[in-house]
Design a protein around this motif. Structure first.
Motif, PDB file in Angstrom:
ATOM      1  N   VAL A 133       0.844  -1.207   0.000  1.00  0.00           N
ATOM      2  CA  VAL A 133       0.000   0.000   0.000  1.00  0.00           C
ATOM      3  C   VAL A 133       0.872   1.249   0.000  1.00  0.00           C
ATOM      4  CG1 VAL A 133      -1.794   1.329   1.200  1.00  0.00           C
ATOM      5  CG2 VAL A 133      -1.891  -1.176   1.221  1.00  0.00           C
ATOM      6  N   TRP A 134       1.956   1.249   0.797  1.00  0.00           N
ATOM      7  CA  TRP A 134       2.808   2.462   0.847  1.00  0.00           C
ATOM      8  C   TRP A 134       3.447   2.721  -0.517  1.00  0.00           C
ATOM      9  CZ3 TRP A 134      -0.077   2.572   4.452  1.00  0.00           C
ATOM     10  CH2 TRP A 134       0.026   1.884   5.651  1.00  0.00           C
ATOM     11  N   ARG A 135       3.832   1.651  -1.214  1.00  0.00           N
ATOM     12  CA  ARG A 135       4.426   1.847  -2.538  1.00  0.00           C
ATOM     13  C   ARG A 135       3.381   2.359  -3.532  1.00  0.00           C
ATOM     14  NH1 ARG A 135       7.281  -3.158  -1.753  1.00  0.00           N
ATOM     15  NH2 ARG A 135       5.687  -4.134  -3.047  1.00  0.00           N
ATOM     16  N   LEU A 136       2.174   1.795  -3.439  1.00  0.00           N
ATOM     17  CA  LEU A 136       1.101   2.247  -4.324  1.00  0.00           C
ATOM     18  C   LEU A 136       0.789   3.725  -4.055  1.00  0.00           C
ATOM     19  CD1 LEU A 136      -1.987   0.272  -5.336  1.00  0.00           C
ATOM     20  CD2 LEU A 136      -2.361   2.535  -4.405  1.00  0.00           C
ATOM     21  N   ARG A 137       0.811   4.091  -2.788  1.00  0.00           N
ATOM     22  CA  ARG A 137       0.564   5.472  -2.389  1.00  0.00           C
ATOM     23  C   ARG A 137       1.593   6.411  -3.013  1.00  0.00           C
ATOM     24  NH1 ARG A 137      -2.482   7.574   2.408  1.00  0.00           N
ATOM     25  NH2 ARG A 137      -1.486   9.576   2.610  1.00  0.00           N
ATOM     26  N   GLN A 138       2.833   5.968  -3.009  1.00  0.00           N
ATOM     27  CA  GLN A 138       3.893   6.753  -3.635  1.00  0.00           C
ATOM     28  C   GLN A 138       3.595   6.954  -5.127  1.00  0.00           C
ATOM     29  OE1 GLN A 138       7.849   7.746  -3.081  1.00  0.00           O
ATOM     30  NE2 GLN A 138       6.524   8.865  -4.469  1.00  0.00           N
ATOM     31  N   ASN A 139       3.200   5.889  -5.803  1.00  0.00           N
ATOM     32  CA  ASN A 139       2.918   5.987  -7.236  1.00  0.00           C
ATOM     33  C   ASN A 139       1.741   6.906  -7.510  1.00  0.00           C
ATOM     34  OD1 ASN A 139       5.041   4.253  -7.712  1.00  0.00           O
ATOM     35  ND2 ASN A 139       3.754   2.422  -7.718  1.00  0.00           N
ATOM     36  N   LEU A 140       0.771   6.875  -6.610  1.00  0.00           N
ATOM     37  CA  LEU A 140      -0.391   7.748  -6.713  1.00  0.00           C
ATOM     38  C   LEU A 140       0.024   9.221  -6.530  1.00  0.00           C
ATOM     39  CD1 LEU A 140      -3.589   6.823  -6.469  1.00  0.00           C
ATOM     40  CD2 LEU A 140      -3.354   7.828  -4.234  1.00  0.00           C
ATOM     41  N   PHE A 141       0.846   9.498  -5.521  1.00  0.00           N
ATOM     42  CA  PHE A 141       1.311  10.867  -5.277  1.00  0.00           C
ATOM     43  C   PHE A 141       2.101  11.375  -6.491  1.00  0.00           C
ATOM     44  CE2 PHE A 141       1.091  11.976  -0.492  1.00  0.00           C
ATOM     45  CZ  PHE A 141      -0.067  11.245  -0.323  1.00  0.00           C
ATOM     46  N   ASN A 142       2.938  10.507  -7.063  1.00  0.00           N
ATOM     47  CA  ASN A 142       3.678  10.901  -8.266  1.00  0.00           C
ATOM     48  C   ASN A 142       2.707  11.272  -9.380  1.00  0.00           C
ATOM     49  OD1 ASN A 142       6.101  10.393  -7.024  1.00  0.00           O
ATOM     50  ND2 ASN A 142       6.430   8.413  -8.002  1.00  0.00           N
ATOM     51  N   ALA A 143       1.651  10.467  -9.533  1.00  0.00           N
ATOM     52  CA  ALA A 143       0.677  10.715 -10.594  1.00  0.00           C
ATOM     53  C   ALA A 143      -0.006  12.074 -10.390  1.00  0.00           C
ATOM     54  CB  ALA A 143      -0.368   9.595 -10.628  1.00  0.00           C
ATOM     55  N   HIS A 149       1.162  19.250 -13.006  1.00  0.00           N
ATOM     56  CA  HIS A 149       2.223  19.916 -13.748  1.00  0.00           C
ATOM     57  C   HIS A 149       1.821  20.026 -15.220  1.00  0.00           C
ATOM     58  CE1 HIS A 149       6.190  21.331 -14.627  1.00  0.00           C
ATOM     59  NE2 HIS A 149       6.317  20.414 -15.571  1.00  0.00           N
ATOM     60  N   LYS A 150       1.348  18.924 -15.791  1.00  0.00           N
ATOM     61  CA  LYS A 150       0.904  18.928 -17.194  1.00  0.00           C
ATOM     62  C   LYS A 150      -0.232  19.915 -17.434  1.00  0.00           C
ATOM     63  CE  LYS A 150       1.399  14.016 -17.953  1.00  0.00           C
ATOM     64  NZ  LYS A 150       2.440  13.374 -18.645  1.00  0.00           N
ATOM     65  N   GLY A 152      -0.705  22.679 -15.967  1.00  0.00           N
ATOM     66  CA  GLY A 152      -0.294  24.072 -15.739  1.00  0.00           C
ATOM     67  C   GLY A 152      -0.761  24.655 -14.409  1.00  0.00           C
ATOM     68  N   TYR A 153      -0.910  23.800 -13.403  1.00  0.00           N
ATOM     69  CA  TYR A 153      -1.294  24.285 -12.066  1.00  0.00           C
ATOM     70  C   TYR A 153      -0.051  24.523 -11.208  1.00  0.00           C
ATOM     71  CZ  TYR A 153      -6.342  23.606 -12.430  1.00  0.00           C
ATOM     72  OH  TYR A 153      -7.664  23.729 -12.766  1.00  0.00           O
ATOM     73  N   PHE A 154      -0.132  25.501 -10.321  1.00  0.00           N
ATOM     74  CA  PHE A 154       0.938  25.774  -9.365  1.00  0.00           C
ATOM     75  C   PHE A 154       0.644  25.056  -8.054  1.00  0.00           C
ATOM     76  CE2 PHE A 154       1.102  29.420 -12.196  1.00  0.00           C
ATOM     77  CZ  PHE A 154       2.471  29.631 -12.360  1.00  0.00           C
ATOM     78  N   GLU A 155       1.657  24.396  -7.502  1.00  0.00           N
ATOM     79  CA  GLU A 155       1.477  23.757  -6.195  1.00  0.00           C
ATOM     80  C   GLU A 155       1.732  24.810  -5.116  1.00  0.00           C
ATOM     81  OE1 GLU A 155       3.761  20.205  -5.573  1.00  0.00           O
ATOM     82  OE2 GLU A 155       2.812  19.830  -3.638  1.00  0.00           O
ATOM     83  N   VAL A 156       0.810  24.932  -4.182  1.00  0.00           N
ATOM     84  CA  VAL A 156       0.956  25.940  -3.115  1.00  0.00           C
ATOM     85  C   VAL A 156       0.886  25.272  -1.745  1.00  0.00           C
ATOM     86  CG1 VAL A 156       0.057  27.828  -4.531  1.00  0.00           C
ATOM     87  CG2 VAL A 156      -1.516  26.476  -3.121  1.00  0.00           C
ATOM     88  N   SER A 157       1.304  26.013  -0.735  1.00  0.00           N
ATOM     89  CA  SER A 157       1.454  25.458   0.616  1.00  0.00           C
ATOM     90  C   SER A 157       0.572  26.180   1.620  1.00  0.00           C
ATOM     91  CB  SER A 157       2.915  25.561   1.047  1.00  0.00           C
ATOM     92  OG  SER A 157       3.756  25.034   0.044  1.00  0.00           O
ATOM     93  N   PRO A 158      -0.646  25.721   1.831  1.00  0.00           N
ATOM     94  CA  PRO A 158      -1.552  26.375   2.767  1.00  0.00           C
ATOM     95  C   PRO A 158      -1.219  26.017   4.223  1.00  0.00           C
ATOM     96  CG  PRO A 158      -2.590  24.424   1.886  1.00  0.00           C
ATOM     97  CD  PRO A 158      -1.255  24.531   1.212  1.00  0.00           C
TER      98      PRO A 158
END
Ligand code: 4AD
Ligand code: MG
Length: 434
Positions: A133-143, A149-150, A152-158
């Motif tokens: 599950v932790w590895r799958l979670r990593q792959n999901l976060f990467n996705a 990114h594709k 064109g959204y900016f990642e922000v830190s609330p």
């Protein structure tokens, strides 16, 4: 040590017969057959069988192999043997084994009850199933990252510490902020709304907190919330974005996590229809009609809970939307549909197979007076929302956004029947542990 190349169990699978390698990890299984000792070693990526024998293992190491206990940490130096019967198609003939730490008797042996396992969560974390599950979670976060990114959204830190409710007072966790009340965030939405006036399209992946009254299989008190907000975006645009996001994520997980899904026993056929981002949309009113037809005791105006959602999910093979809810069922910031007075430009995305709501989103009320009146009519304190109202005073724009419960998404994709196994450290009412 240092003759062979240090590799992990995933890299090992591509190596050829006879290569010299070093592998390190923890003893997962252990069998002593007298002349030979079989040790299955696990690392972050999987497992490999190590064979120690008097014929090719040095005598000190052979002694060590016989003494190794479950969960001992080891470094093994040896030679790759390709063998179809071995897990992953390779095994290692050990030349040397270094017992880094001999584990005490490991308390988890298999077959323990859930309370025992939760008491030992810090050790249970290592199980093959949870590691998958932790590895799958990593792959999901990467996705998620790739996707935004594709797009064109900016990642922000609330912030996580906040001063007012987004989703109503009932599920707020209060904290003492130097003698004044503050709250753990329920949603980054209002901060994302602030940010669109600078970056237009923003997203974040951060914890949200909910003091849920009820304990269910799909509620956490602390969960990871994927949220996005975009200026100039109407409800339909936002639903299209959510569909692309979910389909992209399903595709990426199917590409990257076959092994994890197989360890988890997931029937991936059931995910196939969700690969295309064409998810059905029904109106709240139609959802009520479907439920009535199926014999559920509901009427127009009722909120849809987990039970109602489960019945609806049996009608669909892909995620599907419910839209246009009565205003009073939804949050105060949602925009009213001008062509359907009394209905909110709101949408929920429900995952199939009984999982239910994974996304909640809407177009936002962008008119100062209307929003202020909503705040007042819900009995909230306008003072708390002045900065939020300000956004409607200086260049207000139509905008929309959504929030996705990451653990709910994992429940569905991985086919897990309880949300606690989608996150390493679930919080429970009776134990904040570990
Ligand atoms: O539907 P919710 O409450 O919507 C919001 O918070 C909006 N402000 C989001 C936005 O528009 N930016 O929560 C969004 C999602 C739900 O659909 C669900 O998947 C998840 O968050 N969620 C939870 N997941 C696990 N445990 C809980 N207690 C959850 N509460 C909500
Ligand atoms: Mg919701």
């Amino acid at each position: 040590m240092g003759v062979g190349r240090l590799v992990n169990t995933r890299e090992l699978r591509d190596l050829s017969e006879g290569e010299e390698v070093v592998v390190r990890g923890w003893v997962y299984r252990w069998r002593d057959l007298g002349k030979r000792v079989f040790i299955v070693v696990r690392d972050a990526y999987g497992i490999v069988q190590v064979v120690a024998s008097k014929d090719y293992t040095d005598s000190m190491s052979f002694k060590v192999a016989r003494e190794a206990s479950i969960e001992s940490s080891v470094i093994v130096e040896g030679i790759v043997r390709r063998d179809k019967r071995a897990p992953g198609g390779v095994e290692i003939r050990a030349k040397k084994i270094n017992l880094v730490h001999k584990a005490e008797e490991f308390p988890i042996k298999g077959g323990e009850g859930i309370d025992f396992l939760l008491d030992n969560r810090h050790l249970w974390i290592r199980s093959r199933r949870l590691t998958a599950v932790w590895r799958l979670r990593q792959n999901l976060f990467n996705a998620f990252r790739e996707f935004f990114h594709k797009e064109g959204y900016f990642e922000v830190s609330p912030p996580m510490l906040t001063q007012a409710a987004v989703e109503g007072g009932a599920t707020l966790f209060k904290v003492d902020f130097f003698g004044r009340p503050a709250y753990l965030t329920q949603s980054a939405q209002f901060y994302l709304e602030v940010m669109i006036f600078s970056l237009e399209k923003v997203w974040t992946l951060a914890p949200s907190f909910r003091a849920e009254r009820s304990r269910t299989r799909r509620h956490l008190y602390e969960y990871w919330h994927l949220e996005a907000e975009a200026a100039w975006s109407r409800m339909d645009d936002m639903m299209d974005l959510v569909s692309r996001l979910v389909a992209y994520t399903v595709n990426r997980v199917l590409e990257t996590s076959q092994e994890e899904l197989s360890i988890l026993g997931r029937n991936t056929e059931l995910l196939e229809p969700a690969r295309k981002p064409a998810y059905p949309r029904i109106m709240y009113e139609e959802a009520i009609d479907i439920l009535k037809r199926k014999g559920v005791d509901v009427k127009y105006g009722d909120d849809l809970g987990a039970d109602e959602e489960r019945v609806l999910t049996s009608e669909f093979e892909t995620p599907f939307y419910i839209t246009l809810f009565p205003l009073e069922l939804k949050s105060f910031y949602m925009k009213e549909d001008e062509s359907n007075p009394g209905l909110a430009l709101a949408f929920d995305l429900l995952a199939p197979e009984g999982v239910g709501e994974i996304v909640g989103g809407s177009e936002r009320e962008d008119d100062y007076e209307k929003l202020k009146n909503r705040i007042i009519s819900r009995g909230y304190n306008v003072e708390d929302y002045n900065w939020y109202l300000d956004l409607r005073r200086y260049g207000s724009v139509p905008h929309s956004g959504f929030g996705l419960g990451v653990e709910r998404l994992i429940m569905w994709i991985a086919g897990l029947d309880h949300i606690r196994d989608t996150i390493p450290f679930p919080r429970f009412r009776d134990r904040i542990y570990p």
